[in-house]
Structure formats: structure tokens, C-alpha cells
Scaffold this motif. Sequence first.
Motif, PDB file in Angstrom:
ATOM      1  N   UNK A 155       1.760  11.722 -33.522  1.00  0.00           N
ATOM      2  CA  UNK A 155       1.338  13.101 -33.242  1.00  0.00           C
ATOM      3  C   UNK A 155       2.448  13.873 -32.532  1.00  0.00           C
ATOM      4  N   UNK A 156       2.443  15.176 -32.756  1.00  0.00           N
ATOM      5  CA  UNK A 156       3.350  16.052 -32.004  1.00  0.00           C
ATOM      6  C   UNK A 156       2.543  17.162 -31.364  1.00  0.00           C
ATOM      7  N   UNK A 157       2.977  17.544 -30.179  1.00  0.00           N
ATOM      8  CA  UNK A 157       2.341  18.675 -29.522  1.00  0.00           C
ATOM      9  C   UNK A 157       3.002  19.949 -30.050  1.00  0.00           C
ATOM     10  N   UNK A 158       2.172  20.867 -30.567  1.00  0.00           N
ATOM     11  CA  UNK A 158       2.671  22.126 -31.109  1.00  0.00           C
ATOM     12  C   UNK A 158       2.320  23.285 -30.190  1.00  0.00           C
ATOM     13  N   UNK A 159       3.233  24.241 -30.145  1.00  0.00           N
ATOM     14  CA  UNK A 159       2.919  25.535 -29.546  1.00  0.00           C
ATOM     15  C   UNK A 159       2.857  26.519 -30.708  1.00  0.00           C
ATOM     16  N   UNK A 160       1.669  27.057 -30.954  1.00  0.00           N
ATOM     17  CA  UNK A 160       1.470  27.974 -32.082  1.00  0.00           C
ATOM     18  C   UNK A 160       1.324  29.374 -31.498  1.00  0.00           C
ATOM     19  N   UNK A 161       2.143  30.293 -31.963  1.00  0.00           N
ATOM     20  CA  UNK A 161       2.016  31.671 -31.466  1.00  0.00           C
ATOM     21  C   UNK A 161       1.717  32.614 -32.632  1.00  0.00           C
ATOM     22  N   UNK A 162       0.948  33.643 -32.303  1.00  0.00           N
ATOM     23  CA  UNK A 162       0.585  34.634 -33.332  1.00  0.00           C
ATOM     24  C   UNK A 162       1.207  35.955 -32.915  1.00  0.00           C
TER      25      UNK A 162
END
Length: 236
Positions: free
Chosen positions: A202-209
Motif C-alpha cells: 500500500x501507499x499513502x496518497x495525498x489527493x487534491x482537487x
Amino acid sequence: MRKIISVVFGLGLAVSFASPTFPVDYEQARAEMVKTQISSRGVKSERVLKAMRDVPRHLFVPPEYRNLAYADGPLSIGHSQTISQPYIVAFMTEAADLKPTDKVLEIGTGSGYQTAVLSELVDKVYSIEILEPLAKSAEERLHRLGCKNAVVKCGDGYKGWPEYAPYDAIMVTAAPEDIPTALVNQLKDGGVMIVPVGSYYQHLYKVTKKSGMIHKEILLPVRFVPMVRGVDLDIR
Ligand code: SAH
């Protein structure tokens, strides 16, 4: 003989460490945790460090693990679930760039510890837990500890909590195999979602909109419990 003595001594230490009656200065243990596990690894936000110093983590773990509450790792909270390692909680919280006026959605209430940390930093936290006994005990615990700006519901996090959307930030603390579409849709424009993605790896994602566009950044390799689907548990 020396070996026997050291085994007996070692056992004594292990027993006293695990014993709930062993006197621990929790506040000092917490300050030490923040210093040696969190700021030493690069978490800088004073607000996040203060929240980690203020929230009594030992009250979020089962009584038999209370004296291990400030150790550098996750702990079992029953029902095959865990409370995350303190550093990961702090890292994810810092990565979400939270403001005091924010409205945050959390998926995977578990013990309610991350919920409590978030509630110190933002205006309102909505948290969803799929397992009824955990949702209930976390809700009671947060209420008992005087946390007034967080609400917990039992439900399937894949659906989010549309009634209160859009959210300034979404914090996911169980791992889906892909970023859930409903959560992306419930994120405010300009908002941030922190989410571990993957099955075994698993990878930790930072998702921005931003202006309707989604940007994904990988932050860290991580290991979270899987985000299960409500239909598998007959929760809809
Ligand atoms: N944030 C928690 C860590 C919880 S571990 C803490 O601070 O203690 C992840 C939690 O996510 C577990 O309690 C698990 O039951 C829950 N979970 C798994 N799948 C879920 C889903 N689809 N919706 C909501 N919660 C889910």
C-alpha cells in the motif's frame, strides 16, 4: 545461572510493563512520544504536535495495552482492527493541511483516536465506522472525553456521508484497493484527501482537487487494515 537470572529478570520486566497497575506518567510518556517518534521524524506543525501531546491515547486502547499506548507502533483494538502507530496519525494529520474552520470526513473510526486528534484541529469531524461495536464504543468514548465537535455513525465508508458534503479534508484510515469515487466527489474544490491505497503493498496518497482536476501524490509506503465493502458484511 546468569542466563536463568536474565530470563527471570526479562520476564519480570515484560510482566510489569504489560501490567495495568504499573505506574506510568501518561502525560510524560506522551510528551516523550511526540519528541522521539514524531518531531524527530520530521512532523513540524505546532498545531499537530500540540494535538498529539493533548489527546490521551492510553484511553483509546484496551485496558490491557494501556501501558503500551505510547510505544512506537499500532495496537490491537479487538475485532481484528488496530489503532494506528502515533507517527502515522501525526504524519497523516499534518499532510491534510487542516484549518480551524475545516469540516472533515474520516473513514474508519476504530478506537476514535484519530477522530479526537482531528477534532482538536478543525471545526467539525464526521467519522464513519463499519463495525457496529467499534462505532458504538468510539462514540461513547469521545462523548465521555468531552469531544463535542465529532460525530460517529456506523456505515459503509465507500459511500461517504453525502448529507454533510463537500468536505475540506477526508482522512481514510483503512486501505481501499482504489481511491473511492464517492469520496472524491464529496471532496470540496481545493480540498485534500489522505488515503492508503492497495492490498498487500500500500501507499499513502495525498489527493487534491483543484478546479475540478484531481492530483495524486504518493507520500509513503504504509500498512493499513483493508477497507471492507458493506455488502460483504451485509451493511448497506
Ligand atoms: N483511525 C482508527 C484506526 C482504525 S483501523 C484509530 O485511530 O483507531 C481501520 C478501521 O476502519 C477499522 O475499525 C475498520 O473496521 C474500519 N473500516 C474498514 N472498512 C471500512 C468501511 N468500508 N467503512 C468504514 N469503516 C471501515
